[in-house]
Design a protein around this motif. Structure first.
Motif, PDB file in Angstrom:
ATOM      1  N   SER A   1       0.710  -1.265  -0.126  1.00 48.56           N
ATOM      2  CA  SER A   1      -0.139   0.150  -0.026  1.00 48.56           C
ATOM      3  C   SER A   1       0.793   1.145   0.193  1.00 48.56           C
ATOM      4  CB  SER A   1      -0.867  -0.096   1.192  1.00 48.56           C
ATOM      5  OG  SER A   1      -1.723  -1.182   1.130  1.00 48.56           O
ATOM      6  N   LYS A   2       2.041   1.203   0.687  1.00 48.90           N
ATOM      7  CA  LYS A   2       2.784   2.384   0.666  1.00 48.90           C
ATOM      8  C   LYS A   2       3.449   2.677  -0.609  1.00 48.90           C
ATOM      9  CE  LYS A   2       7.121   4.212   3.063  1.00 48.90           C
ATOM     10  NZ  LYS A   2       8.001   3.472   4.096  1.00 48.90           N
ATOM     11  N   ALA A   3       3.727   1.886  -1.507  1.00 47.06           N
ATOM     12  CA  ALA A   3       4.327   2.055  -2.822  1.00 47.06           C
ATOM     13  C   ALA A   3       3.162   2.569  -3.432  1.00 47.06           C
ATOM     14  CB  ALA A   3       4.717   0.713  -3.428  1.00 47.06           C
ATOM     15  N   ILE A   4       1.789   2.108  -3.472  1.00 48.39           N
ATOM     16  CA  ILE A   4       0.815   2.480  -4.395  1.00 48.39           C
ATOM     17  C   ILE A   4       0.564   4.187  -4.007  1.00 48.39           C
ATOM     18  CG2 ILE A   4      -1.580   2.344  -4.779  1.00 48.39           C
ATOM     19  CD1 ILE A   4       0.077   0.127  -5.908  1.00 48.39           C
ATOM     20  N   LYS A   5       0.885   4.473  -2.702  1.00 51.83           N
ATOM     21  CA  LYS A   5       0.536   5.760  -2.250  1.00 51.83           C
ATOM     22  C   LYS A   5       1.743   6.636  -2.942  1.00 51.83           C
ATOM     23  CE  LYS A   5      -1.747   4.514   2.055  1.00 51.83           C
ATOM     24  NZ  LYS A   5      -1.656   4.663   3.605  1.00 51.83           N
ATOM     25  N   CYS A   6       2.834   6.181  -2.950  1.00 56.52           N
ATOM     26  CA  CYS A   6       3.961   6.987  -3.560  1.00 56.52           C
ATOM     27  C   CYS A   6       3.800   7.226  -5.027  1.00 56.52           C
ATOM     28  CB  CYS A   6       5.426   6.166  -3.429  1.00 56.52           C
ATOM     29  SG  CYS A   6       5.875   6.222  -1.876  1.00 56.52           S
ATOM     30  N   MET A   7       3.292   6.275  -5.741  1.00 56.38           N
ATOM     31  CA  MET A   7       2.565   6.147  -7.328  1.00 56.38           C
ATOM     32  C   MET A   7       1.825   7.315  -7.305  1.00 56.38           C
ATOM     33  SD  MET A   7       2.627   2.389  -8.654  1.00 56.38           S
ATOM     34  CE  MET A   7       2.325   3.293 -10.323  1.00 56.38           C
ATOM     35  N   LYS A   8       0.713   7.278  -6.454  1.00 62.19           N
ATOM     36  CA  LYS A   8      -0.401   8.310  -6.520  1.00 62.19           C
ATOM     37  C   LYS A   8       0.191   9.749  -6.270  1.00 62.19           C
ATOM     38  CE  LYS A   8      -4.090   7.154  -4.571  1.00 62.19           C
ATOM     39  NZ  LYS A   8      -5.326   7.005  -3.444  1.00 62.19           N
ATOM     40  N   GLN A   9       1.068   9.895  -5.405  1.00 63.09           N
ATOM     41  CA  GLN A   9       1.418  11.122  -5.168  1.00 63.09           C
ATOM     42  C   GLN A   9       2.352  11.845  -6.638  1.00 63.09           C
ATOM     43  OE1 GLN A   9       3.771  11.515  -1.577  1.00 63.09           O
ATOM     44  NE2 GLN A   9       4.421  13.595  -1.734  1.00 63.09           N
ATOM     45  N   VAL A  10       2.974  11.035  -6.923  1.00 63.80           N
ATOM     46  CA  VAL A  10       4.043  11.309  -8.205  1.00 63.80           C
ATOM     47  C   VAL A  10       2.917  11.800  -9.225  1.00 63.80           C
ATOM     48  CG1 VAL A  10       5.928  10.917  -9.736  1.00 63.80           C
ATOM     49  CG2 VAL A  10       5.968  10.215  -7.293  1.00 63.80           C
ATOM     50  N   ILE A  11       2.133  10.710  -9.515  1.00 61.92           N
ATOM     51  CA  ILE A  11       1.205  10.866 -10.665  1.00 61.92           C
ATOM     52  C   ILE A  11       0.098  11.940 -10.588  1.00 61.92           C
ATOM     53  CG2 ILE A  11      -0.726  10.018 -12.040  1.00 61.92           C
ATOM     54  CD1 ILE A  11       1.036   7.097 -11.437  1.00 61.92           C
ATOM     55  N   MET A  12      -0.379  12.306  -9.295  1.00 59.89           N
ATOM     56  CA  MET A  12      -1.041  13.587  -9.219  1.00 59.89           C
ATOM     57  C   MET A  12      -0.301  14.693  -9.452  1.00 59.89           C
ATOM     58  SD  MET A  12      -3.777  12.683  -6.209  1.00 59.89           S
ATOM     59  CE  MET A  12      -2.574  12.433  -4.842  1.00 59.89           C
ATOM     60  N   GLN A  13       0.782  14.973  -8.881  1.00 62.37           N
ATOM     61  CA  GLN A  13       1.771  15.995  -9.363  1.00 62.37           C
ATOM     62  C   GLN A  13       1.769  16.144 -10.770  1.00 62.37           C
ATOM     63  OE1 GLN A  13       5.469  15.059  -6.928  1.00 62.37           O
ATOM     64  NE2 GLN A  13       4.420  15.975  -5.121  1.00 62.37           N
ATOM     65  N   GLU A  14       2.126  14.998 -11.597  1.00 62.25           N
ATOM     66  CA  GLU A  14       2.318  15.172 -12.900  1.00 62.25           C
ATOM     67  C   GLU A  14       1.158  15.838 -13.732  1.00 62.25           C
ATOM     68  OE1 GLU A  14       3.435  11.295 -14.282  1.00 62.25           O
ATOM     69  OE2 GLU A  14       5.472  11.476 -13.501  1.00 62.25           O
ATOM     70  N   CYS A  15       0.047  15.283 -13.307  1.00 59.10           N
ATOM     71  CA  CYS A  15      -1.392  15.532 -14.057  1.00 59.10           C
ATOM     72  C   CYS A  15      -2.109  16.841 -13.419  1.00 59.10           C
ATOM     73  CB  CYS A  15      -2.278  14.389 -14.162  1.00 59.10           C
ATOM     74  SG  CYS A  15      -2.968  13.819 -12.371  1.00 59.10           S
ATOM     75  N   GLY A  16      -1.916  16.990 -12.155  1.00 61.79           N
ATOM     76  CA  GLY A  16      -2.242  18.323 -11.449  1.00 61.79           C
ATOM     77  C   GLY A  16      -3.719  17.934 -11.018  1.00 61.79           C
ATOM     78  N   GLU A  17      -4.181  16.759 -10.737  1.00 61.57           N
ATOM     79  CA  GLU A  17      -5.440  16.614 -10.489  1.00 61.57           C
ATOM     80  C   GLU A  17      -5.545  15.374  -9.595  1.00 61.57           C
ATOM     81  OE1 GLU A  17      -8.429  15.521 -13.354  1.00 61.57           O
ATOM     82  OE2 GLU A  17      -6.781  15.207 -14.732  1.00 61.57           O
TER      83      GLU A  17
ATOM     84  N   PHE B   1       4.769 -10.554 -16.259  1.00 66.10           N
ATOM     85  CA  PHE B   1       3.748  -9.321 -15.542  1.00 66.10           C
ATOM     86  C   PHE B   1       4.164  -8.978 -14.363  1.00 66.10           C
ATOM     87  CE2 PHE B   1      -0.023  -8.746 -13.099  1.00 66.10           C
ATOM     88  CZ  PHE B   1      -0.368  -7.394 -13.834  1.00 66.10           C
ATOM     89  N   LYS B   2       4.460  -9.816 -13.472  1.00 62.93           N
ATOM     90  CA  LYS B   2       4.927  -9.197 -11.988  1.00 62.93           C
ATOM     91  C   LYS B   2       6.138  -8.658 -11.993  1.00 62.93           C
ATOM     92  CE  LYS B   2       5.712 -10.992  -7.405  1.00 62.93           C
ATOM     93  NZ  LYS B   2       5.821 -12.557  -6.565  1.00 62.93           N
ATOM     94  N   ILE B   3       7.173  -9.088 -12.966  1.00 58.70           N
ATOM     95  CA  ILE B   3       8.423  -8.290 -12.961  1.00 58.70           C
ATOM     96  C   ILE B   3       8.130  -6.895 -13.540  1.00 58.70           C
ATOM     97  CG2 ILE B   3      10.416  -8.230 -14.400  1.00 58.70           C
ATOM     98  CD1 ILE B   3      10.614 -11.247 -14.282  1.00 58.70           C
ATOM     99  N   GLU B   4       7.193  -6.835 -14.615  1.00 58.69           N
ATOM    100  CA  GLU B   4       6.870  -5.430 -15.099  1.00 58.69           C
ATOM    101  C   GLU B   4       6.429  -4.606 -13.962  1.00 58.69           C
ATOM    102  OE1 GLU B   4       8.060  -4.260 -17.877  1.00 58.69           O
ATOM    103  OE2 GLU B   4       9.070  -6.152 -18.692  1.00 58.69           O
ATOM    104  N   ILE B   5       5.151  -5.129 -13.341  1.00 53.30           N
ATOM    105  CA  ILE B   5       4.683  -4.171 -12.239  1.00 53.30           C
ATOM    106  C   ILE B   5       5.802  -3.754 -11.125  1.00 53.30           C
ATOM    107  CG2 ILE B   5       3.297  -4.588 -10.031  1.00 53.30           C
ATOM    108  CD1 ILE B   5       1.313  -4.488 -12.349  1.00 53.30           C
ATOM    109  N   GLU B   6       6.699  -4.665 -10.890  1.00 48.12           N
ATOM    110  CA  GLU B   6       7.621  -4.158  -9.878  1.00 48.12           C
ATOM    111  C   GLU B   6       8.491  -3.224 -10.458  1.00 48.12           C
ATOM    112  OE1 GLU B   6       9.273  -7.623  -8.657  1.00 48.12           O
ATOM    113  OE2 GLU B   6       7.708  -8.544  -7.384  1.00 48.12           O
ATOM    114  N   ALA B   7       8.797  -3.227 -11.833  1.00 50.05           N
ATOM    115  CA  ALA B   7       9.724  -2.173 -12.362  1.00 50.05           C
ATOM    116  C   ALA B   7       9.242  -0.893 -12.423  1.00 50.05           C
ATOM    117  CB  ALA B   7      10.108  -2.821 -13.810  1.00 50.05           C
ATOM    118  N   ILE B   8       7.881  -0.994 -12.865  1.00 49.80           N
ATOM    119  CA  ILE B   8       7.064   0.491 -12.817  1.00 49.80           C
ATOM    120  C   ILE B   8       7.205   0.996 -11.547  1.00 49.80           C
ATOM    121  CG2 ILE B   8       5.006   1.488 -13.311  1.00 49.80           C
ATOM    122  CD1 ILE B   8       4.654  -0.703 -15.479  1.00 49.80           C
ATOM    123  N   ILE B   9       6.435   0.279 -10.615  1.00 49.49           N
ATOM    124  CA  ILE B   9       6.245   0.831  -9.258  1.00 49.49           C
ATOM    125  C   ILE B   9       7.798   1.380  -8.636  1.00 49.49           C
ATOM    126  CG2 ILE B   9       6.146   0.117  -6.669  1.00 49.49           C
ATOM    127  CD1 ILE B   9       3.886  -1.819  -7.800  1.00 49.49           C
TER     128      ILE B   9
END
Length: 445
Positions: free
Chosen positions: A240-256, A430-438
């Motif tokens: 969950s911590k990693a998903i929250k990090c992703m969300k924070q960065v993406i919201m900064q990128e898209c501004g919403e 698929f799992k390898i790609e998921i981890e790399a993106i995160i």
């Protein structure tokens, strides 16, 4: 036990019976809406609710649930009826008063053998009462409940239901009502509403043709898709911590503001595309259910437990999925969610023609979000379940090799859990790609 070490179940059925309403119920035939008759819901689905043994555990879970079932069916009496085909091939519900099929079983294992249902073993199928795929719809029970007692004092409630009778939110409402009756309440806190006539086609036939044609362009007329024998059900958990990090960065990128659903869907979409090496000449869609109860004008009343969702279609080219930032993919998903409007839902109902095959393109994904359906809030007297999952086999008539389900959180672990159906080798890629993106997003934060 020896079989427990092997991770296999030994399940013995000790009782099987029909549980009718404890009071006389209407004997009539009920209309099912066009949303209830979509090909995508004319199938059997199931869910498992896992309860640990604890100090306030139920002394007799099966007896308690069976007695509560007879009481709650006074309010949900259609679930104890039978589906019938009309001359035009559509389904309706005959209220026969026969009741819901109820099964009690003993398992010679502790709950630890399930390993949080992270991997589906063939012996686990014994937790469910299933009908052969060739069974005619008129011979099926719209609902079957099996209570499985484990040696540790825990139990698993397996609910099998025909999707034409209710959708996921409707099933969650019913199960919470069943739990309330098991705990001694006089009636469900949410009054169930069957009234499928609320979704009858209008005579105006004002169609949102662009959206309907766009959906048709990505699908064919057959459902379910051809069965893939190689795919298995398997789970994937994300921190969950990693998903929250992703969300924070993406919201900064898209501004919403972005939701967890949008972030994880974009993540799955990109990772699966890359893992399967989908050719650049192809486009790729993600289809997912969006609850339309509040989108309709007027909204469906609280307590409506029929199918009330629309299928959103997010479309992108392989080039976009592989080269655009993840925030761009999130924006596509947002747009698809916003397409499930009053006009679109009424167009679906009026059009009276549905498609749902996402297999015409091997990259297409069918996704469902179970996190808010209420399955993880069903309390029969010993607390909420520690885990919620589904189990689907090819013989159930479903090909979920292109499917993902986002599950309610495990009570013991702070993770985002999903299940999918893939070839084991494809899943590892698929799992390898998921981890790399995160990891890329976590590093940015």
């Amino acid at each position: 036990m020896e079989n427990e070490g092997l991770g296999e179940l030994n399940v013995k059925i000790v009782d099987r019976c029909l549980v009718p309403p404890c009071m006389p119920s209407p004997q009539d035939t009920l209309y099912l809406s066009n949303l209830d008759n979509q090909p995508v819901v004319r199938l059997v689905f199931n869910t498992l609710l896992v309860y640990e043994g604890c100090e306030n555990k139920l002394a007799e879970p099966a007896k308690t649930i069976r007695e509560a079932l007879s009481k709650v069916l006074v309010y949900y009496y259609p679930l104890g009826g039978r589906l019938r085909k009309k001359e035009d091939g559509k389904l309706q519900l005959e209220c026969t008063g026969e009741g819901v099929l109820f099964v009690e079983a003993m398992v010679d294992n502790s709950l630890s053998v399930l390993r949080d249902l992270e991997y589906l073993k063939p012996s686990f199928k014994q937790l469910l009462y299933t009908f052969p795929f060739s069974t005619d719809v008129e011979e099926l029970h719209p609902m079957v409940i099996q209570v499985n007692h484990f040696t540790c004092g825990g139990f698993v409630v397996a609910v099998t239901f025909h999707h034409s009778v209710c959708d996921g939110r409707g099933l969650g409402q019913f199960l919470k009502g069943l739990g309330e009756m098991a705990r001694g309440d006089a009636m469900p806190s949410v009054k169930p509403i069957w009234d499928r006539e609320l979704l009858k086609p209008s005579k105006l036939l004002v169609h949102d043709l662009d959206l309907i044609e766009e959906k048709r362009g990505s699908t064919s007329d057959s459902w379910p898709p051809p069965i893939s024998k190689e795919s298995i059900q398997i789970s994937l958990s994300l921190e969950s911590k990693a998903i929250k990090c992703m969300k924070q960065v993406i919201m900064q990128e898209c501004g919403e503001i972005c939701t967890t659903f949008e972030i994880v869907t974009a993540l799955v979409w990109r990772a699966r595309t890359k893992a399967l090496e989908i050719p650049y000449i192809q486009s790729m869609d993600v289809l997912f259910a969006v609850d339309g109860r509040e989108s309709l004008n007027p909204p469906l009343p609280n307590g409506y437990y029929g199918n009330g969702f629309g299928v959103a279609c997010a479309k992108a080219t392989i080039h976009e999925l592989m080269n655009q930032p993840l925030s761009y993919i999130v924006s596509i998903i947002k747009k698809a969610k916003m397409s499930i409007t009053d006009k679109y839902l009424k167009s679906m109902i009026d059009e009276d023609q549905f498609t749902g095959d996402v297999s015409s393109n091997q990259g297409n994904i069918l996704l469902s979000d179970w996190r808010w359906l209420g399955f993880n809030e069903v309390d029969f007297g010993s607390g909420w379940p520690v885990d919620v999952c589904t189990m689907q086999w090819n013989e159930n008539g479903l090909n979920l090799s292109n499917g993902f389900i986002f599950l309610p959180p495990n009570r013991k672990i702070d993770e985002f859990k999903m299940i999918t159906w893939m070839d084991p080798q494809e899943f590892m890629l698929f799992k390898i790609e998921i981890e790399a993106i995160i990891n890329k997003y976590v590093e940015k934060n």
